[in-house]
Design a protein around this motif. Structure first.
Motif, PDB file in Angstrom:
ATOM      1  N   UNK A 209      41.357 -23.424  49.344  1.00  8.75           N
ATOM      2  CA  UNK A 209      40.853 -22.109  49.728  1.00  8.75           C
ATOM      3  C   UNK A 209      39.328 -22.105  49.651  1.00  8.75           C
ATOM      4  N   UNK A 210      38.689 -21.435  50.593  1.00  7.86           N
ATOM      5  CA  UNK A 210      37.245 -21.216  50.533  1.00  7.86           C
ATOM      6  C   UNK A 210      37.012 -19.999  49.637  1.00  7.86           C
ATOM      7  N   UNK A 211      36.526 -20.232  48.426  1.00  6.43           N
ATOM      8  CA  UNK A 211      36.377 -19.156  47.459  1.00  6.43           C
ATOM      9  C   UNK A 211      35.002 -18.508  47.557  1.00  6.43           C
ATOM     10  N   UNK A 212      34.988 -17.186  47.516  1.00 11.04           N
ATOM     11  CA  UNK A 212      33.745 -16.424  47.531  1.00 11.04           C
ATOM     12  C   UNK A 212      33.785 -15.431  46.377  1.00 11.04           C
ATOM     13  N   UNK A 213      32.637 -15.131  45.839  1.00 15.63           N
ATOM     14  CA  UNK A 213      32.545 -14.240  44.677  1.00 15.63           C
ATOM     15  C   UNK A 213      32.496 -12.792  45.139  1.00 15.63           C
ATOM     16  N   UNK A 214      33.330 -11.960  44.543  1.00 16.97           N
ATOM     17  CA  UNK A 214      33.311 -10.562  44.917  1.00 16.97           C
ATOM     18  C   UNK A 214      34.333  -9.754  44.156  1.00 16.97           C
ATOM     19  N   UNK A 215      34.224  -8.443  44.313  1.00 14.02           N
ATOM     20  CA  UNK A 215      35.105  -7.496  43.628  1.00 14.02           C
ATOM     21  C   UNK A 215      35.616  -6.508  44.669  1.00 14.02           C
ATOM     22  N   UNK A 216      36.931  -6.291  44.713  1.00  9.48           N
ATOM     23  CA  UNK A 216      37.525  -5.393  45.702  1.00  9.48           C
ATOM     24  C   UNK A 216      37.067  -3.957  45.547  1.00  9.48           C
ATOM     25  N   UNK A 217      36.499  -3.615  44.391  1.00  9.87           N
ATOM     26  CA  UNK A 217      35.978  -2.266  44.174  1.00  9.87           C
ATOM     27  C   UNK A 217      34.550  -2.107  44.694  1.00  9.87           C
ATOM     28  N   UNK A 218      33.944  -3.187  45.134  1.00  9.05           N
ATOM     29  CA  UNK A 218      32.591  -3.117  45.685  1.00  9.05           C
ATOM     30  C   UNK A 218      32.669  -3.313  47.196  1.00  9.05           C
ATOM     31  N   UNK A 219      32.414  -2.252  47.934  1.00  8.96           N
ATOM     32  CA  UNK A 219      32.576  -2.302  49.389  1.00  8.96           C
ATOM     33  C   UNK A 219      31.702  -3.375  50.024  1.00  8.96           C
ATOM     34  N   UNK A 220      30.479  -3.514  49.556  1.00 10.49           N
ATOM     35  CA  UNK A 220      29.570  -4.490  50.151  1.00 10.49           C
ATOM     36  C   UNK A 220      30.139  -5.897  50.053  1.00 10.49           C
ATOM     37  N   UNK A 221      30.815  -6.210  48.953  1.00 10.54           N
ATOM     38  CA  UNK A 221      31.414  -7.537  48.790  1.00 10.54           C
ATOM     39  C   UNK A 221      32.502  -7.769  49.825  1.00 10.54           C
ATOM     40  N   UNK A 222      33.380  -6.790  49.987  1.00 16.49           N
ATOM     41  CA  UNK A 222      34.506  -6.953  50.911  1.00 16.49           C
ATOM     42  C   UNK A 222      34.000  -7.047  52.352  1.00 16.49           C
ATOM     43  N   UNK A 223      33.054  -6.189  52.696  1.00 14.92           N
ATOM     44  CA  UNK A 223      32.493  -6.194  54.054  1.00 14.92           C
ATOM     45  C   UNK A 223      31.835  -7.533  54.360  1.00 14.92           C
ATOM     46  N   UNK A 224      31.037  -8.027  53.420  1.00 14.65           N
ATOM     47  CA  UNK A 224      30.330  -9.294  53.641  1.00 14.65           C
ATOM     48  C   UNK A 224      31.296 -10.450  53.853  1.00 14.65           C
ATOM     49  N   UNK A 225      32.318 -10.528  53.040  1.00 16.32           N
ATOM     50  CA  UNK A 225      33.211 -11.683  53.096  1.00 16.32           C
ATOM     51  C   UNK A 225      34.279 -11.561  54.186  1.00 16.32           C
ATOM     52  N   UNK A 226      34.404 -10.379  54.784  1.00 14.51           N
ATOM     53  CA  UNK A 226      35.369 -10.201  55.872  1.00 14.51           C
ATOM     54  C   UNK A 226      34.794 -10.579  57.231  1.00 14.51           C
ATOM     55  N   UNK A 227      33.518 -10.861  57.306  1.00 13.12           N
ATOM     56  CA  UNK A 227      32.906 -11.188  58.600  1.00 13.12           C
ATOM     57  C   UNK A 227      33.543 -12.456  59.165  1.00 13.12           C
ATOM     58  N   UNK A 228      33.966 -12.358  60.436  1.00 11.53           N
ATOM     59  CA  UNK A 228      34.528 -13.509  61.119  1.00 11.53           C
ATOM     60  C   UNK A 228      36.009 -13.745  60.906  1.00 11.53           C
ATOM     61  N   UNK A 229      36.693 -12.847  60.171  1.00  8.87           N
ATOM     62  CA  UNK A 229      38.131 -13.037  59.951  1.00  8.87           C
ATOM     63  C   UNK A 229      38.932 -12.164  60.910  1.00  8.87           C
ATOM     64  N   UNK A 230      40.164 -12.538  61.150  1.00  8.58           N
ATOM     65  CA  UNK A 230      41.054 -11.722  61.986  1.00  8.58           C
ATOM     66  C   UNK A 230      42.089 -10.985  61.156  1.00  8.58           C
ATOM     67  N   UNK A 231      42.227 -11.375  59.882  1.00  7.65           N
ATOM     68  CA  UNK A 231      43.216 -10.755  58.994  1.00  7.65           C
ATOM     69  C   UNK A 231      42.598 -10.580  57.617  1.00  7.65           C
ATOM     70  N   UNK A 232      42.873  -9.432  56.995  1.00 10.76           N
ATOM     71  CA  UNK A 232      42.548  -9.215  55.584  1.00 10.76           C
ATOM     72  C   UNK A 232      43.853  -8.928  54.855  1.00 10.76           C
ATOM     73  N   UNK A 233      44.194  -9.776  53.920  1.00  4.47           N
ATOM     74  CA  UNK A 233      45.380  -9.562  53.093  1.00  4.47           C
ATOM     75  C   UNK A 233      44.957  -8.741  51.880  1.00  4.47           C
ATOM     76  N   UNK A 234      45.482  -7.524  51.793  1.00  3.41           N
ATOM     77  CA  UNK A 234      45.122  -6.604  50.704  1.00  3.41           C
ATOM     78  C   UNK A 234      46.201  -6.697  49.625  1.00  3.41           C
ATOM     79  N   UNK A 235      46.039  -7.689  48.742  1.00  5.69           N
ATOM     80  CA  UNK A 235      47.048  -7.950  47.710  1.00  5.69           C
ATOM     81  C   UNK A 235      46.469  -7.690  46.330  1.00  5.69           C
ATOM     82  N   UNK A 236      45.725  -6.598  46.202  1.00  6.61           N
ATOM     83  CA  UNK A 236      45.128  -6.235  44.914  1.00  6.61           C
ATOM     84  C   UNK A 236      45.800  -4.975  44.394  1.00  6.61           C
ATOM     85  N   UNK A 237      46.084  -4.983  43.107  1.00  5.03           N
ATOM     86  CA  UNK A 237      46.697  -3.842  42.443  1.00  5.03           C
ATOM     87  C   UNK A 237      46.151  -3.727  41.036  1.00  5.03           C
ATOM     88  N   UNK A 238      46.011  -2.537  40.507  1.00  7.10           N
ATOM     89  CA  UNK A 238      45.575  -2.406  39.115  1.00  7.10           C
ATOM     90  C   UNK A 238      46.567  -3.090  38.177  1.00  7.10           C
TER      91      UNK A 238
END
Length: 327
Positions: free
Chosen positions: A48-77
């Motif tokens: 896996x290509x690992x990138x540093x980020x937190x799902x609670x920080x919008x800027x992180x998710x937006x930055x790392x989603x560039x160029x993808x066709x799918x986002x798997x939202x598998x985060x839960x408290x």
């Protein structure tokens, strides 16, 4: 067939996220996993290509989603806690990231908490969502936001029952039925009157990958149900554990009454008491739409699935596991 096979997986270090990431890799996808500790995650899985980020920080998710066709939202408290503070902000961040990515499809592992189990013995895409808990109301709102974002942001909700399998230490199977790291001397029965739906994680992940490979068949907003293993009697999984262990194992009933008694003190008892109805009433998932899209559901034999789960939990020696066979 999806041509841009690049996916961002949120929650790739967890059970469901990790399993879906692995299935996507096997299907030829490039997988980007976001983790708070990307270096540690890389040591665990270098495919896996690992990138540093937190799902609670919008800027992180937006930055790392560039160029993808799918986002798997598998985060839960974790530990069933803080849903009211975390669940909806995280899905809002994912929707915003999908928009910036040009309309990436969001894959959401769905739950049965959206429904009242006392009135909903069978769930399909058209079943009215009438939650009877705080968590259920939050999940209904989460799905409403995804539906509202379509078609600009397409989404796929893959609904399933309770997980078991490798990587599911944070599950009722692992945390209540057996004790990880110890031989099986006693099994805790969770179901009161039978009819519980279970999802073997490798089968569910394979289903997710097959669905995403058939993206041209999907509606802009699609809900499909994963039937998995429907334990009609409520004792089927318990009996399978005994067969795999090779002897009749003593059982005890989970103290749902005690959870109800302690629920005013909050914490785990309150969270457990809230989902107790899902173990009291039978709920089956209707997978007809799923089979229309990909054909027969991937289905590992129950004993093989239980054996693999117990080995990964440290309850059986590794020599006991059979090769995984996915139909």
């Amino acid at each position: 067939m999806e041509t841009n096979k690049t996916a961002l997986v949120l929650g790739a270090t967890g059970g469901i996220g990790g399993a879906i990431a692995g299935a996507l890799l096997r299907h030829g996808w490039k997988v980007r996993g976001m983790a708070r500790d990307a270096a540690a995650a890389h040591k665990q899985n270098q495919q896996i290509e690992w990138v540093k980020g937190d799902a609670m920080r919008r800027a992180d998710v937006v930055e790392h989603a560039r160029g993808v066709s799918v986002i798997v939202h598998a985060v839960n408290p974790p530990n069933y806690a803080n849903w009211d503070k975390l669940v909806l902000p995280m899905i809002d961040n994912t929707i915003a990231a999908a928009q910036v990515a040009g309309g990436a499809r969001i894959l959401l592992p769905g739950t049965i908490y959206n429904f009242d189990p006392a009135r909903t013995p069978v769930i399909d895409a058209s079943t009215p969502q009438q939650p009877c808990s705080r968590k259920g109301a939050i999940r209904v709102e989460l799905e409403r936001r995804l539906e509202q974002a379509a078609p600009e942001v397409p989404s796929l909700i893959l609904r399933a029952g309770d997980f078991f399998g490798p990587g599911t230490r944070a599950s009722w199977f692992a945390q209540a039925m057996v004790t990880p790291g110890k031989p099986v001397h006693r099994i805790t029965e969770l179901t009161r009157d039978g009819g519980h739906s279970w999802a073997y994680l490798p089968d569910l992940a394979e289903t997710a990958a097959r669905l995403l490979d058939e993206s041209e068949k999907l509606q802009p907003f699609e809900r499909v149900q994963f039937e998995g293993y429907y334990d009609q009697s409520g004792t089927g999984l318990v009996e399978a554990i005994s067969r795999v262990v090779g002897r009749k194992v003593a059982t005890r009933h989970f103290p749902w009454w005690l959870m109800a008694l302690l629920s005013p003190f909050r914490g785990f008892p309150r969270e457990a008491a809230e989902i107790a109805p899902y173990w009291r009433y039978p709920v089956r998932l209707d997978n007809r739409r799923l089979t229309e899209l990909i054909g027969p559901e991937p289905r590992t034999g129950l004993d093989a699935a239980v054996r693999t789960t117990l080995v990964h939990l440290g309850c059986l020696p590794e020599s006991a596991v059979n090769a995984l066979s996915v139909a």
